[in-house]
Scaffold this active site. Structure first.
Site, PDB file in Angstrom:
ATOM      1  N   SER A  62      45.775  34.291  37.486  1.00 33.14           N
ATOM      2  CA  SER A  62      45.679  34.764  36.762  1.00 33.14           C
ATOM      3  C   SER A  62      43.666  34.254  36.178  1.00 33.14           C
ATOM      4  CB  SER A  62      45.882  33.841  35.501  1.00 33.14           C
ATOM      5  OG  SER A  62      46.593  34.206  35.040  1.00 33.14           O
ATOM      6  N   LYS A  65      41.452  36.779  35.128  1.00 31.98           N
ATOM      7  CA  LYS A  65      41.362  37.196  34.031  1.00 31.98           C
ATOM      8  C   LYS A  65      39.925  36.222  33.043  1.00 31.98           C
ATOM      9  CE  LYS A  65      46.031  35.920  32.126  1.00 31.98           C
ATOM     10  NZ  LYS A  65      46.972  35.416  33.162  1.00 31.98           N
ATOM     11  N   SER A 122      45.990  30.743  29.353  1.00 33.24           N
ATOM     12  CA  SER A 122      46.254  32.030  30.610  1.00 33.24           C
ATOM     13  C   SER A 122      47.433  32.702  30.329  1.00 33.24           C
ATOM     14  CB  SER A 122      46.459  31.387  31.393  1.00 33.24           C
ATOM     15  OG  SER A 122      46.017  32.444  32.381  1.00 33.24           O
ATOM     16  N   LYS A 228      39.017  28.933  35.036  1.00 32.20           N
ATOM     17  CA  LYS A 228      40.335  29.527  35.311  1.00 32.20           C
ATOM     18  C   LYS A 228      41.235  29.187  35.447  1.00 32.20           C
ATOM     19  CE  LYS A 228      43.428  31.550  32.807  1.00 32.20           C
ATOM     20  NZ  LYS A 228      44.127  31.118  33.596  1.00 32.20           N
TER      21      LYS A 228
END
Length: 388
Positions: A62, A65, A122, A228
C-alpha cells in the site's frame, strides 16, 4: 555475611538484566538488519544518510498509494478538481478487498473525505474511486502514475494498480519510494491528513466509520506526521515515514520487515540516527533571485529566475566547516511564452566536491511575446547606445 549476600545479589542482577540489553545491541548492530531494503533521506536536499539494498525491486504494497495521493494533490493544485467535489463510488471501487471503508456502489463522498480515507485507513475502495474520478478508469490512472514515475527519473518502479494489492510486476524500491514521498511532501497540505491518528467518516450519519491510522509512529514518535504503511504476504511489513524536528525533515523507507513492531522500531531508529547525528544548513532560501536572463522577443526582456525550493544540505553535527560551492545552469534557447513557475534552469550544490542537491530555477513572472512597438524601441535603444 550480609554484605557478601548483597554483593552477590547485585552481581546476579547485573548478569540477568544488563547483558540482555548488551547482547541485543551486539546481535543487532545495524538498525536495518531485519529488513529487506531501506533508506533514510533528507527531504529537502535528497541526501542519503543510510541505506540497504535501496535499489532492489520489491513489492511496495500500500505504499503505492503515495503515488496515488501525489496525482490527486497535483490535480488539486492545477484546479482540475477541488476538495469539495463529489466522488461517486463505482461497482468496481466498492468491490475492492483488503483495507477499506466499505463504500457502497453509488455512494458519494467529497474528495476531502476520500483523501482522508486513503491517507489514514489505506482504503483501497477510496483509492480506486479517486482514480476513476480523475482518469475515467483505474487503468488510465495507472498510466498516469507510471508517466509520473518516468518524469521523476525513477527507474525501479512499475505500477499495475492504484492500491498496491498483489499484482505481477508491481514493483518499486526504497530509493524510488523516498523520492515519490519527497515529491508528495511538496504539497504540504497532505500532512493534515497523513498526520491524523484517529478520526471519523460519515460522522453525522447512522453509520459513522472510525478511522485509525495504520502508521502508529504518527502517535508514538515525536515529529512524525506521515506517510504510508504497506502489508501483503509477499511484501511483508513496509513503511514510508516522515518526521520533522529542528527544521529538518527526513523520509525513512523500509521494505520487508518481518513484523509491524520490527518495521516501526527500525524506522524509529533510522529517524533517531538522522536527527541525532546531522544538522541542516541553508545556502539560499526558497524564492531567492539567482538569475536575470535576456529573452529574445520577450516582454519583459529580462526574465527573473528564482529558486523553487531552498538550497540546503546536511552536515554531521560535529563537523564545523565544509567546502561548499553552487553551480548555476540556465537552459539554452528559452522561448516565449513562459509561465510563472516554468523551469528555466537549475542550481546545483556541491559539498566537498560531491554533488549534494539540485534545485529548479523557475520564472518569477510570466513572459509574453513582445509587441512590434516594444521590439522597435529596443532596436532604437541599441542603435543610440552604439552611436555614443
Amino acid at each position: 555475611m550480609t554484605k557478601w549476600i548483597q554483593l552477590f545479589a547485585c552481581t546476579l542482577l547485573l548478569f540477568t538484566v544488563m547483558p540482555k540489553t548488551m547482547m541485543a545491541n551486539e546481535q543487532k548492530a545495524s538498525p536495518l538488519e531485519e529488513v529487506k531494503s531501506a533508506i533514510l533521506m533528507d527531504q529537502s536536499s535528497g541526501m542519503i544518510v543510510m541505506e540497504k539494498n535501496s535499489n532492489d525491486q520489491l513489492s511496495p504494497a500500500s505504499m503505492t498509494k503515495i503515488a496515488t495521493l501525489l496525482l490527486v494533490m497535483e490535480a488539486i493544485k492545477k484546479k482540475e478538481i477541488t476538495w469539495e467535489d463529489i466522488v461517486t463510488t463505482s461497482e468496481k471501487a466498492s468491490s475492492m478487498g483488503g483495507s477499506q471503508i466499505y463504500l457502497k456502489a453509488g455512494e458519494e463522498m467529497t474528495v476531502r473525505d476520500m483523501v482522508k480515507a486513503i491517507s489514514v485507513a489505506s482504503a483501497n475502495d477510496a483509492s480506486v474511486a479517486m482514480a476513476e474520478h480523475l482518469a475515467g478508469s483505474e487503468a488510465d490512472f495507472v498510466k498516469r502514475m507510471n508517466e509520473k514515475v518516468k518524469s521523476l527519473g525513477l527507474k525501479n518502479t512499475v505500477f499495475q494498480n492504484a492500491t498496491g494489492l498483489p499484482a505481477d510486476n508491481h514493483v518499486s524500491s526504497a530509493y524510488d519510494m523516498a523520492q515519490l514521498a519527497r515529491e508528495l511532501l511538496t504539497h504540504e497540505e497532505i500532512l493534515t491528513f497523513t498526520g491524523i491518528y484517529e478520526d471519523y467518516l460519515r460522522k453525522d450519519t447512522e453509520d459513522p466509520f472510525w478511522l485509525v491510522n495504520t502508521n502508529k509512529l504518527v502517535r508514538f514518535y515525536k515529529g512524525a506526521d506521515g506517510l504510508k504503511t504497506g502489508f501483503t504476504k509477499e511484501a511483508m511489513y513496509c513503511l514510508t515515514a516522515t518526521a520533522k524536528k529542528n527544521n529538518m525533515r527526513f523520509v525513512a523507507v523500509v521494505f520487508g520487515a518481518p513484523t509491524a513492531k520490527e518495521r516501526n522500531e527500525t524506522v524509529g531508529s533510522m529517524l533517531d540516527y538522522g536527527f541525532t547525528h546531522y544538522k541542516s544548513n541553508t545556502l539560499l532560501k526558497e524564492g531567492a533571485q539567482v538569475a536575470e536572463v535576456p529573452i529574445d522577443k520577450g516582454s519583459p526582456f529580462y526574465l527573473i529566475g528564482v529558486l523553487d525550493k531552498p538550497l540546503t544540505w546536511l552536515s554531521p553535527v560535529k563537523e564545523s566547516k565544509q567546502n561548499v560551492k553552487k553551480v548555476r545552469t540556465i537552459s539554452s534557447g528559452l522561448q516565449v511564452p513562459l509561465k510563472e513557475g516554468d523551469q528555466i534552469g537549475t542550481m546545483t550544490l556541491y559539498v566537498g566536491g560531491k554533488e549534494m542537491s539540485s534545485v529548479k530555477i523557475v520564472a518569477k513572472e510570466k513572459v509574453t511575446k513582445a509587441s512590434f512597438t516594444e521590439l522597435w524601441m529596443r532596436s532604437m535603444n541599441v542603435m543610440l547606445k552604439g552611436q555614443k
